[in-house]
Design an enzyme around this catalytic site. Structure first.
Site, short mmCIF file in Angstrom:
data_model
loop_
_atom_site.label_atom_id
_atom_site.label_comp_id
_atom_site.label_asym_id
_atom_site.label_seq_id
_atom_site.Cartn_x
_atom_site.Cartn_y
_atom_site.Cartn_z
N GLU A 18 5.87 -0.75 -2.28
CA GLU A 18 5.87 0.42 -1.41
C GLU A 18 6.91 0.22 -0.31
O GLU A 18 6.93 -0.84 0.32
CB GLU A 18 4.48 0.63 -0.79
N GLY A 54 1.44 -5.59 6.84
CA GLY A 54 0.21 -6.35 7.04
C GLY A 54 -0.45 -6.69 5.73
O GLY A 54 -0.92 -7.80 5.51
N MET A 111 -1.00 -4.84 1.32
CA MET A 111 -0.66 -3.78 0.38
C MET A 111 -1.78 -3.58 -0.60
O MET A 111 -2.30 -4.54 -1.19
CB MET A 111 0.64 -4.14 -0.36
N GLU A 112 -2.13 -2.29 -0.84
CA GLU A 112 -3.34 -1.93 -1.58
C GLU A 112 -3.16 -1.84 -3.08
O GLU A 112 -3.92 -1.14 -3.75
CB GLU A 112 -3.85 -0.59 -1.05
N HIS A 138 -9.45 -1.81 5.16
CA HIS A 138 -8.44 -0.76 5.02
C HIS A 138 -7.84 -0.76 3.61
O HIS A 138 -7.78 0.28 2.95
CB HIS A 138 -7.34 -0.96 6.06
N GLU A 139 -7.40 -1.93 3.17
CA GLU A 139 -6.75 -1.98 1.85
C GLU A 139 -7.75 -1.71 0.73
O GLU A 139 -7.41 -1.07 -0.27
CB GLU A 139 -6.07 -3.34 1.65
N GLU A 184 -2.66 7.19 4.55
CA GLU A 184 -2.74 6.21 5.64
C GLU A 184 -3.58 6.70 6.81
O GLU A 184 -4.41 5.96 7.35
CB GLU A 184 -1.34 5.82 6.10
#
Length: 863
Positions: free
Chosen positions: A127, A267, A269-270, A303-304, A326
């Site tokens: 990304e 930070g 990546m998902e 979050h991820e 996001e």
């Protein structure tokens, strides 16, 4: 004969949201075959392509820095054109199988985009547009494909081979090599592709979903770091359970893996089923991680993971819709963290971050809407506006709809758009359809930049027993948007009787027009206004409340955030007065802090946040012309007076937590936080024995929070204890990169006069690594946040930053570009400073071969 003149390169072209067109070709299925090595990796790709619509356009595949070896269509060598980072292949018919073979060099990839090497580990970051650095592909988020991946590698160097989805098979090959195959059954855009190969070990666990399926969990790290993964694993399981309970979202694969790497631009990546993390958001133990680090690990892991639905199962149609995933996911991780700890303190943290990064962004040359209209380099739009302001937009819709209708709306959104690439409008439409509430005007928040200002004027008609509140909103002009329409602003409002403290009213008001009048009945005594409680809208509030009103609210408001906000406003107005006039009455602030410190009903964490003064940068945001030296002097004088006048209370607060030993709980975290704040005020007042207290805390600490808290206070001083602590910290942690980052940062944030020289010297330190984004951020990024030092009247701070940007840009354009906005506020400072900042921007732009990333940030910052 005169030298030939080389024409300057044309500036990079902008991409516009209005120009969006659906993809001409779809790729339902992808098979990738990797022959992995750091020096040379071969990537074979087999794409099943389908023409999308009635057209005769050839297949165009993106590719950057790839050595093309062969191209086949339906098994035969194919005609093709390879030029300008693209491979164009004419296709006869509406379907074909396209095969390509390329070579790449992961070990030489300093951009950390695509496939690269980090400390012997091969990993990916795709990304936003990194997949085109791995193989030829239509690299856009609205092309969704099912992936099957086979990897071959040296078994000694790369014993672990991971990819998206679930493992299918593995085996050994001749020559000490092995292979593994993974498949992901869920269609995904190529930016979610992931691969990891390395010598790793895993903290393995499992999670049973609400439907009874067992999901295998793995957190993969270097062997020496396995003991620091327990908190991340517990956070992952808590996030999985929370997402089922609050949003009804269940994980969909049989395996979920996280890998920690040292070199990472973001930070985390998902990537579907294989999240790749910056190691700072995975590794934590009491000796090396602060409470803030623990909180960050929990928040980023959540979050991820939450992206599995809000980003992966439903992705973005185009990069202009980035906040679709996001902003929504930031809101979800904020909810999660609030539920696990102190909701009030979490809200304070979130708002402080918004004001520190996003409000200045909205007020400067880089202002852009949550859904931008154009960009040159998409990596520049991973901003506080897209993330943090985007989350505030979701929060406002949650407030307007209520929790039940909001949940119904998100359920409909996930059901309606599962497996597709959606837009911000799609999200709002799902909320509308599920709730019956019209959000048409609310959509303006997505298209208009700038932070709205709300002027609130309250008048009391005692004889009539009523009060009138007049609300007026303005949205300031921003680059490219000189005129703005009013936006719907949900404001939580309460009125209190100034004598009795009785609360007359407490409600949510929706300000939709430029002006709105509200009438309140049954108001006997003079009311005091509490507005934007819980920070219900990301706006700037202007009122005519007096010092006594703010002091009342800071002591008696029943909304924790509003109480904190009143204290901050009281401090801010005192500091602005001191800077503007040369002096200010400190007594109201001191008395308000005294009442807060001695209030037994308040928990230590909230007290610690409430009594902290606004940062120098935040004070500067409220000045017409920022005067760093005057702001620093005013703030230090107020800190000193607070410390001196309340010395006994600070000593008591410090002593009350002196027996605190490490435990990761809200109560223990609050005690440690208050301990460090109290120490800071004692140091500011030059209280007797304070440096010795700080050094004793540093040496006796059983956790990084107390140790770094002591070091952070000592580093501003001129004492021998300062050098003792800095030296001991380095000796203890010089082999731990993440902790050494803290050593660089604490010195970059020092308030000493010699900080500019110290930072320049640290940039020549053997442990300062330009190729590592974490290390760059720890020193250079932290330095730009130090208003007094960065804006040193000599201009040396600006020159240092310009040199760093130009040195880093050829290695890692994304890291370099993210440093540029610090120069972009040149118009806010005095003429001398402003011109020196502007000169650095001009120097950056004039540099040959400047990256698109840096070019866009610098040209927009210059204005």
């Amino acid at each position: 004969m005169p030298d030939a003149v080389t024409a300057p390169a044309a500036p990079p072209a902008a991409i516009h949201r209005a120009d969006y067109r659906p993809p001409e070709w779809l790729v339902p299925d992808v098979e990738l075959d990797f022959d992995l090595a750091a020096e040379r990796t071969r990537v074979g790709a087999r794409l099943t392509v389908q023409r999308n619509g009635d057209h005769d356009a050839p297949l165009r595949l993106d590719g950057e820095g790839l050595k093309l070896i062969e191209v086949k269509v339906d098994g035969k060598p194919a005609e093709h054109l390879h030029a300008q980072d693209a491979l164009t292949i004419p296709i006869v018919g509406d379907e074909a199988v396209v095969e390509t073979l390329v070579e790449i060099a992961p070990g030489a990839n300093t951009q950390l985009m695509g496939l690269y090497e980090s400390g012997g580990i091969l990993c990916t970051q795709c990304e936003a547009e990194g997949f085109r650095r791995i193989t030829f592909f239509p690299d856009r988020p609205d092309v969704l494909s099912r992936y099957r991946v086979r990897m071959h590698a040296d078994k000694i160097l790369y014993p672990i081979l991971l990819a998206n989805g679930d493992p299918v098979a593995h085996g050994d090959e001749e020559g000490g090599r092995h292979w593994a195959e993974w498949t992901d059954p869920f269609p995904k855009p190529c930016y979610l592709f992931a691969l990891v190969a390395g010598d790793l070990v895993a903290n393995q666990d499992s999670f049973i979903t609400r439907s009874g399926r067992t999901v295998a969990l793995g957190i993969w790290v270097r062997e020496g770091d396995i003991g620091k993964t327990g908190h991340a694993m517990e956070s992952l399981k808590a996030a999985m359970a929370w997402d089922e309970r609050v949003y009804g979202r269940e994980y969909d694969l049989a395996m979920f893996n996280i890998v920690a790497v040292a070199d990472f631009n973001f930070g985390a990546m998902e990537n579907k089923g294989l999240n790749i993390f910056n190691s700072r958001y995975v590794l934590a133990d009491p000796d090396t991680a602060t409470d803030a680090d623990y909180d960050a690990v929990a928040g980023v892991v959540a979050h991820e993971y939450f992206h599995n639905w809000s980003g992966n199962r439903v992705t973005c149609r185009d990069w202009f819709q980035l906040s679709l995933k996001e902003g929504f996911t930031v809101f979800r991780d904020q909810q999660f963290s609030a539920d696990l700890g102190s909701a009030a303190v979490k809200r304070i943290d979130d708002v402080r971050a918004l004001r520190a990064a996003q409000f200045p962004e909205d007020a400067g040359p880089l202002a852009h809407p949550v859904r931008p209209d154009s960009y040159i380099e998409i990596s520049n739009f991973y901003t506080a506006t897209v993330y943090n302001k985007g989350a505030e937009l979701i929060r406002m819709m949650h407030s307007l709809l209520g929790a039940e209708k909001f949940r119904a709306g998100t359920d409909l959104y996930f059901d309606r758009h599962d497996g597709t690439a959606a837009t911000c409008e799609d999200f709002a439409k799902a909320l509308e359809d599920a709730s019956g509430i019209d959000l048409a005007r609310f959509r303006r928040w997505y298209s208009q930049a700038g932070t709205p200002r709300v002027r609130a004027s309250l008048t009391h008609h005692a004889g009539e027993g009523r009060a009138r509140l007049v609300l007026e909103q303005t949205v300031p002009a921003t680059p490219g948007q000189p005129r703005k329409a009013p936006v719907p602003i949900p404001l939580k409002i309460a009125l209190f009787d100034e004598l009795t403290g009785q609360k007359y009213t407490d409600r949510l008001v929706l300000l939709e027009e430029k002006r709105q009048d509200l009438l309140f009945e049954g108001i006997g005594g003079r009311p005091i206004l509490s507005i934007n409680r819980d920070f219900s809208a990301p706006v700037i509030i202007e009122t005519d409340r007096k010092v006594d009103d703010l002091a009342f609210l800071s002591a008696r408001d029943d909304n924790p955030f509003a109480r904190y906000e009143a204290m901050q406003q009281l401090m801010l107005e005192t500091l602005v007065t001191a800077v503007s006039t040369g002096s200010a009455d400190h007594k109201p602030v001191i008395e308000a802090i005294r009442q807060t410190l001695t209030n037994p009903a308040m928990d230590p964490a909230f007290i610690a946040e409430s009594v902290l003064l606004p940062t120098e940068a935040f004070v500067g945001d409220h000045m017409l012309v920022v005067d760093p030296d005057a702001i620093h002097a005013a703030r230090e004088k107020l800190r000193s007076d607070i410390g001196d006048e309340l010395e006994s209370q600070w000593r008591a607060a410090y002593a009350s937590s002196s027996a605190n030993r490490f435990e990761y709980s809200p109560a223990a975290k609050g005690a440690r936080r208050l301990r460090t704040v109290a120490l800071g005020y004692l140091m500011a007042a030059d209280a007797e024995g304070a440096p010795a207290m700080a050094l004793m805390q540093f040496e006796n600490a059983d956790n990084m929070t107390d140790r770094q808290g002591a070091l952070g206070n000592l580093v501003n001083s001129d004492t021998t204890e300062r050098q003792t602590a800095l030296g001991a910290f380095y000796e203890r942690y010089q082999e731990n990169p993440l902790v050494l980052d803290k050593w660089f940062t604490v010195q970059a944030l020092s308030m000493r006069e010699d900080t500019v020289d110290k930072v320049a010297a640290l940039a020549r330190h053997p442990d300062f690594l330009l190729a590592n984004p974490n290390r760059v951020r720890s020193l250079v990024g932290a330095f730009t946040a130090n208003q007094r030092a960065f804006h040193h009247r000599s201009g040396r701070g600006y020159r240092f930053l310009g040199d760093m940007i130009l040195t880093i840009d050829p290695l890692n354009p994304q890291t370099a570009a993210r440093l540029i906005p610090a120069l972009g506020r040149w118009r806010r400072f005095d003429e001398t400073r402003g011109q020196m900042m502007k000169a650095e921007l001009e120097r950056i732009i004039a540099t040959p071969n400047l990256s698109r990333d840096a070019f866009e940030q610098a040209t927009k910052s210059l204005g």
